[in-house]
Design an enzyme around this catalytic site. Structure first.
Site, PDB file in Angstrom:
ATOM      1  N   LYS A 126       0.813  -1.227  -0.036  1.00  0.00           N
ATOM      2  CA  LYS A 126      -0.155  -0.244   0.071  1.00  0.00           C
ATOM      3  C   LYS A 126       0.383   1.009   0.459  1.00  0.00           C
ATOM      4  CE  LYS A 126      -3.879   0.138   2.767  1.00  0.00           C
ATOM      5  NZ  LYS A 126      -4.705   0.310   4.028  1.00  0.00           N
ATOM      6  N   GLY A 178       6.267  -6.722  15.402  1.00  0.00           N
ATOM      7  CA  GLY A 178       6.453  -6.401  13.958  1.00  0.00           C
ATOM      8  C   GLY A 178       6.096  -4.366  13.677  1.00  0.00           C
ATOM      9  N   ASP A 187       4.588  -3.058  11.492  1.00  0.00           N
ATOM     10  CA  ASP A 187       3.113  -2.688  10.962  1.00  0.00           C
ATOM     11  C   ASP A 187       2.390  -1.971  12.623  1.00  0.00           C
ATOM     12  OD1 ASP A 187       3.015  -4.791  11.925  1.00  0.00           O
ATOM     13  OD2 ASP A 187       1.898  -6.152  10.203  1.00  0.00           O
TER      14      ASP A 187
END
Length: 249
Positions: free
Chosen positions: A18, A96, A98
């Site tokens: 993205k 992580g 993200d």
């Protein structure tokens, strides 16, 4: 007159990439690219090669280096970057990135404790205690992983690749599998929400991730649904790092 600010933000996940374009801190455009569209991604990013930016990638080092080569002015989001968040995770280097980006965004938006639910390859639950203290969370398999596990580890169950809800009580194998996965994920999320609300009544709940669109959690929980939460967290991380480095801290 204040100088115009532009930035390109890349969130490279396991199944899709993205890209967000920000102008004056506002998200102006979002593009998504599958693993089969890397040539399209290259053609798109080359237009913004001179922009400042930040790249979050959970992909291989080789793939991450390839994306970084397309955006030479972008920094890589990693655990070495300074972030506007106190991290209480016991193994911060395994967290992580993200999840960390989501926590940064939620901490910046919420004026109380925050729970982030990110529905993608895995379902990630992350808790930020006010003000701006990341505490940790939970990880469970996402939709595709659940379907694939049932197919791969049994002899006869088919591989389901759709996002259909199906009835609560399945009348055939496909309906039963859809009910187990889709209703199971829904009830899991509701269970986490209710337990967090019991522990922390003052709570803002964020819902994000590519597969969050397939789940309706209703208005009773006051959920902030934002599929671009990760991109916004990455922009905040970029701005914080730039400020920190320019001040020599």
């Amino acid at each position: 007159m204040e100088q115009e600010f532009k930035a390109v933000v890349v969130d490279a996940g396991n199944t899709r990439i993205k890209v967000g374009l920000f102008q004056n801190h506002d998200l102006q455009e979002v593009r998504r690219f599958s693993n089969d569209e890397l040539d399209k991604l290259k053609s798109y990013l080359i237009k913004y090669k001179n922009w400042p930016g930040i790249i979050s990638s959970v992909r291989s080092d080789k793939n991450t280096k390839w994306i970084k080569g397309l955006l030479p002015n972008a920094m890589l989001f990693s655990h070495e970057l300074p972030v506007p968040l106190t991290n209480h995770y016991e193994s911060p280097k395994t967290l992580g990135i993200d999840r960390l980006a989501n926590a940064i965004a939620a901490a910046n938006i919420s004026e109380k404790n925050a729970l982030i639910i990110d529905v993608g390859t895995c379902i990630k639950y992350d808790f930020v205690r006010y003000p701006q203290i990341y505490e940790g969370g939970s990880i469970s398999p996402g939709m595709e992983l659940r379907y694939r596990a049932m197919h791969d580890f049994t002899g006869k169950l088919p591989l389901v690749e759709d996002h259909l809800q199906g009835p609560f009580i399945g009348k055939n194998t496909l309906e039963a599998m859809r009910s187990g996965v889709m209703n199971g994920m829904h009830l899991e999320m509701v269970g986490f929400i209710e337990e967090y609300r019991r522990l922390y009544p003052e709570l803002t709940i964020f819902l994000t991730g590519g597969d969050s669109q397939y789940f309706e959690l209703g208005n009773k929980y006051g959920i902030f649904a934002d599929e671009n939460l990760t991109l916004k967290g990455l922009l905040i991380a970029l701005l914080h790092a730039q400020t920190t480095f320019s001040s020599g801290i």
